[in-house]
Design an enzyme around this catalytic site. Structure first.
Site, PDB file in Angstrom:
ATOM      1  N   GLU A  84      -9.299  -8.376 -44.764  1.00 57.30           N
ATOM      2  CA  GLU A  84      -8.205  -7.679 -44.094  1.00 57.30           C
ATOM      3  C   GLU A  84      -7.041  -7.316 -45.014  1.00 57.30           C
ATOM      4  O   GLU A  84      -6.410  -6.280 -44.840  1.00 57.30           O
ATOM      5  CB  GLU A  84      -7.666  -8.548 -42.948  1.00 57.30           C
ATOM      6  CG  GLU A  84      -8.581  -8.655 -41.749  1.00 57.30           C
ATOM      7  CD  GLU A  84      -8.584  -7.386 -40.914  1.00 57.30           C
ATOM      8  OE1 GLU A  84      -7.732  -6.504 -41.151  1.00 57.30           O
ATOM      9  OE2 GLU A  84      -9.446  -7.248 -40.036  1.00 57.30           O
ATOM     10  N   SER A 344     -17.038 -56.957  -1.282  1.00 58.58           N
ATOM     11  CA  SER A 344     -17.106 -58.279  -1.916  1.00 58.58           C
ATOM     12  C   SER A 344     -16.471 -58.320  -3.301  1.00 58.58           C
ATOM     13  O   SER A 344     -16.556 -59.347  -3.981  1.00 58.58           O
ATOM     14  CB  SER A 344     -18.565 -58.713  -2.037  1.00 58.58           C
ATOM     15  OG  SER A 344     -19.165 -58.850  -0.768  1.00 58.58           O
TER      16      SER A 344
END
Length: 693
Positions: A84, A344
Site C-alpha cells: 500500500e 439433598s
C-alpha cells in the site's frame, strides 16, 4: 479521465504550499483533524489473561475492535506497507514520489494503474469520509494527512488505520476481520490469510469472501504475486499460499460468558475494555459441555454452571444458561443467581454439624427406617430403606431419614446459622420457621450460594467469599470458620468415596448430588483441593421434569466438565490434627446414634433424664499441670442423666473402656482446646469444649 494529471499536479503544488505556509501551525490548531475517540470502538470483555471473551458492536452497528501493533502478525504488517505505501516509514504523510509515479502510469496507460494515496491519507479519508471524489477532497486528504503526522507517530497511525479499514459488511479493522473471516486474532495470521486482509480494504464489498469467493481469491493471489515480484516473499511460498482455499463463511465474533459480560457493561458503563476473572479456555469448555448436554436433554431444559478458585475466591467460569438466544430454554435468564430448591445438596452441612458436635463418627451406626418426626415423614428417593447403616454410607447413599435424624439433633436453625457464616442467605417459605424439611431441599438457594458454601470442604472449614467475576478478587476471600477442620475433613473424605455416575471414569474429586421435590431441579457440586464446580439442570419456569435427578443428569455433566476444563487436579486437604479415619471394626461395639422415639411408637424409658456433662462446664479452662512441666493430672468428668455404660470420645476418637458410673478420668494429651463427647447405652450424646493447660 483527462483531468487526472492536472489534479495530481495541483495536489502536489498545494502540498508544497501547505508545507511552506508561515501560518500553517495556526491553521492546523484552528482546524484539527477528527481523530477518533475510544468510544467509537467496540466494547470488549476480556478474561483474566486479556483474551477476548465477548465483543459488542460499536454505537454505529459496526464491529470495530482496537488494534495494537504488537498484537498483529509482523509479516502481515510488512506485506501491507510494501503493497500500500512502500515509503510509509519515511514520508511525512504525503509521498510526492508515489503521486508522480501514479500520474506517469496513468499518462502511459490512459487509466489509473496505481494510486498515490499513502496509508496516512487513507486514514484521513476513513476518519472524515466524503462521497465525492474531487480535487477538493484530495487536497483535504493531503492536508489532513500532514496534520495527523504532526500529532501521531507512525506506529499509532498504522494502528488507527488497522482499526478503521473496511473489510466487508459491518466489519472494520484487522482484528474484527481476522476473527470474522478466520476465527482467530491477527497475531498468528498465515501468509494466505494475511494477503487476503491486505487485498480486502481496496474493494471490501466486491471482494467479500462470503459473497464473492472467486474475486476474493483473485485479489489475494494478486497481492501474493506482487509481493513475489518485489522480492518480499519466495515464489515457492506464493504457490503454496495460492493453493489455500478461501473460506466462504463469515464467523460470529466471540460471545462467551454473555450474562457476565452484560453485567460488566452495566456495572462499568463508561469503560471500553472490561477485564473479568474468568479463564477463556475454561469458560469455552464449560459452555460447550452445557450446550451439548442441553441438546441431549431436550428443548426445554437449561444448564447452569459455576467454577470458583477456593484459594482466591475468583470465579473462573460462569454459564448462566445453555444458550442466550434460546427462547424455549429462556436462555436470557442467568440461572446461577436464581434461588431454587437444592434437594439433598445441603446434607453434607448437616453431617458436618453432627460430626463437629461429636454426635457421630463416620462409622457410627444410624437407622434408615420409616420414621415420623412430629408428623413429618421423610422417604428416600427410591422409596426403599437400608436398615442400620453407617453415617458414611448414609451420606454417600444420600439417605433421607438419617439426614433428618441428625438435623433434628443438631437443630435446623443452627444449620441456617452456619450457612449464614458462609455468606449464604437461604430463602425460606414466607412466615415459616426453619424446619426439618430444609435438610431435604425445603429452602431456596442459588447456584452461586452452593458453590460458595462448598468451598469450606476444600478450605479446611473456612468460608471463602466469591467475587462477582466482574470487579475482580474479593476484598477478603477467607471468611470466618464455618465448621471445624476435623468435621469438614471427615465430610470431604466421605464424599470422595461416592461412586462416579454410571459409565463415567472416576476423577480425584469429592461430590454430592441433589434433586428437588417434583424433579424440578437437578444438582451436582464437586471439588478438589483448589476448585469447586457446581452444576444445575432444570427448566427456567420451574416446571417438573420426569426422570430429572442429580445422579443421572447433573453428575455426568459435572464429571465431563471437570475433565474438559484443562485444569490440573489438586489433592484434597490432608487430615488435620485430631482427624483419624477409624474403621468400623475398631469402634466400640454397638456405637449408634439415637434420636427421640418416633411419634406413635412405644415410649420406653422416657422417664430417664437427658444426658449432660456437668463437669467441667462447656468452655472452661482447666489447669492440669500441662504447662508447668510437673506431674500432669487427669481430667475428672462428671455426668448426669442417661443410661450407663457411657462411651467417651476425645476429639472424635473413642477413649478407653466404657464408664459404668457417672464419673471418670481422662488423661489429656496436650495443651489447648479439646472436644469431649459422651454417648450413653441408648446412643444419646452430650459434648463440651474445654481448654486444658
Amino acid at each position: 479521465m483527462k483531468h487526472k494529471p492536472g489534479i495530481v499536479a495541483l495536489a502536489l503544488v498545494v502540498m508544497v504550499a501547505l508545507a511552506a505556509m508561515p501560518g500553517l501551525a495556526a491553521l492546523d490548531e484552528a482546524y484539527p483533524p477528527p481523530l477518533p475517540e475510544s468510544s467509537t470502538q467496540s466494547v470488549e470483555v476480556v478474561d483474566r489473561d486479556g483474551k477476548l471473551l465477548r465483543a459488542f458492536a460499536a454505537a454505529d452497528g459496526r464491529w470495530r475492535l482496537p488494534v495494537r501493533l504488537d498484537k498483529v502478525d509482523p509479516e502481515f504488517v510488512r506485506m501491507l506497507v510494501a503493497y500500500e505505501d512502500r515509503r510509509f516509514w519515511q514520508h511525512g504523510g504525503v509521498d510526492p514520489l508515489a503521486m508522480i509515479r501514479a500520474a506517469w502510469q496513468m499518462l502511459r496507460h490512459g487509466r489509473i494503474v496505481s494510486g498515490g494515496s499513502t496509508i496516512t491519507m487513507q486514514l484521513a479519508r476513513l476518519l472524515e469520509p466524503r462521497p465525492e471524489r474531487s480535487l477538493t477532497a484530495k487536497v483535504r486528504q493531503m492536508a489532513r494527512a500532514l496534520q495527523i503526522e504532526r500529532r501521531l507517530d507512525k506506529r499509532r497511525i498504522l494502528e488507527l488505520y488497522l482499526t478503521h479499514a473496511p473489510y466487508g459488511g459491518n466489519i472494520e479493522g484487522v482484528r474484527a476481520a481476522s476473527l470474522a473471516w478466520f476465527g482467530k486474532e491477527p497475531k498468528s495470521l498465515g501468509l494466505a490469510q494475511g494477503a487476503l486482509l491486505v487485498a480486502l480494504p481496496q474493494s471490501p464489498e466486491r471482494r467479500r469472501p462470503d459473497r464473492y469467493r472467486e474475486r476474493a481469491k483473485a485479489a489475494r493471489d494478486q497481492v501474493l504475486a506482487r509481493m513475489a515480484e518485489g522480492g518480499f516473499i519466495a515464489s515457492g511460498e506464493v504457490a503454496r499460499a495460492s493453493a489455500v482455499p478461501v473460506r466462504a463463511r463469515r464467523l460470529a465474533l466471540p460471545a462467551l460468558a454473555p450474562h457476565l459480560a452484560q453485567q460488566a457493561r452495566w456495572l462499568r458503563p463508561t469503560e471500553q475494555v472490561h477485564q473479568v476473572t474468568l479463564s477463556r479456555p475454561v469458560q469455552k469448555a464449560l459452555e460447550v459441555v452445557a450446550s451439548e448436554a442441553a441438546q441431549r436433554l431436550g428443548p426445554d431444559l437449561s444448564v447452569a454452571m459455576m467454577l470458583a478458585d477456593v484459594h482466591t475466591g475468583e470465579v473462573l467460569a460462569e454459564v448462566g444458561s445453555a444458550g442466550l438466544l434460546d427462547v424455549r430454554r429462556s436462555g436470557w435468564i442467568d440461572m446461577t443467581g436464581v434461588p431454587r430448591s437444592p434437594g439433598s445438596a445441603l446434607k453434607p452441612f448437616i453431617y458436618a454439624l453432627a460430626l463437629e458436635d461429636g454426635l457421630v463418627l463416620p462409622e457410627t451406626l444410624i437407622e434408615d427406617r420409616p420414621a415420623s418426626f412430629d408428623g413429618y415423614r421423610p422417604r428416600n428417593f427410591d422409596l426403599t430403606y437400608q436398615g442400620d447403616v453407617s453415617v458414611r454410607q448414609a451420606l454417600q447413599l444420600s439417605l433421607n431419614v438419617p439426614a433428618v435424624r441428625l438435623l433434628q439433633a443438631t437443630v435446623p436453625s443452627r444449620l441456617l446459622g452456619r450457612l449464614h457464616r458462609a455468606g449464604v442467605v437461604p430463602v425460606l417459605p414466607r412466615d415459616k420457621a426453619p424446619g426439618l424439611a430444609i435438610g431435604l431441599g425445603g429452602v431456596g438457594v442459588t447456584l452461586k450460594d452452593l458453590v460458595q458454601a462448598y468451598t469450606v470442604f476444600a478450605n479446611n472449614g473456612r468460608t471463602v467469599t466469591l467475587g462477582d467475576g466482574v470487579t475482580g478478587r474479593p476484598a477478603a476471600a477467607a471468611g470466618r470458620a464455618m465448621f471445624s477442620p476435623v468435621a469438614t475433613w471427615h465430610v470431604s473424605d466421605i464424599l470422595s468415596g461416592v461412586a462416579p455416575p454410571r459409565g463415567t471414569a472416576r476423577l480425584p474429586i469429592a461430590y454430592k448430588t441433589g434433586t428437588s421435590y417434583g424433579n424440578r431441579d437437578a444438582w451436582s457440586i464437586g471439588f478438589d483441593g483448589r476448585h469447586v464446580l457446581g452444576v444445575w439442570v432444570g427448566r427456567a419456569d420451574s416446571a417438573p421434569v420426569p426422570d430429572l435427578n442429580g445422579i443421572t443428569v447433573a453428575a455426568p455433566i459435572l464429571f465431563d466438565s471437570f475433565a474438559r476444563t484443562g485444569l490440573k487436579f489438586e489433592a484434597l486437604p490432608q487430615a488435620p490434627a485430631g482427624a483419624v479415619r477409624i474403621e468400623a471394626a475398631d469402634l466400640p461395639s454397638g456405637l449408634r446414634f439415637f434420636t427421640a422415639p418416633d411419634a406413635g411408637l412405644p415410649q420406653v424409658g422416657l422417664h430417664e433424664p437427658a444426658l449432660h456433662i456437668v463437669y467441667p462446664p462447656d468452655g472452661a479452662h482447666v489447669d492440669l499441670g500441662l504447662a508447668s512441666g510437673g506431674a500432669v493430672q487427669p481430667l475428672m468428668l462428671k455426668l448426669q442423666g442417661g443410661r450407663p455404660p457411657y462411651r467417651l470420645l476425645a476429639n472424635g476418637v473413642p477413649v478407653g473402656e466404657p464408664l459404668r458410673s457417672r464419673s471418670g478420668l481422662w488423661q489429656a494429651g496436650g495443651i489447648g482446646f479439646s472436644r469431649l463427647s459422651v454417648i450413653d447405652a441408648r446412643g444419646r450424646s452430650a459434648s463440651i469444649s474445654v481448654y486444658l493447660e
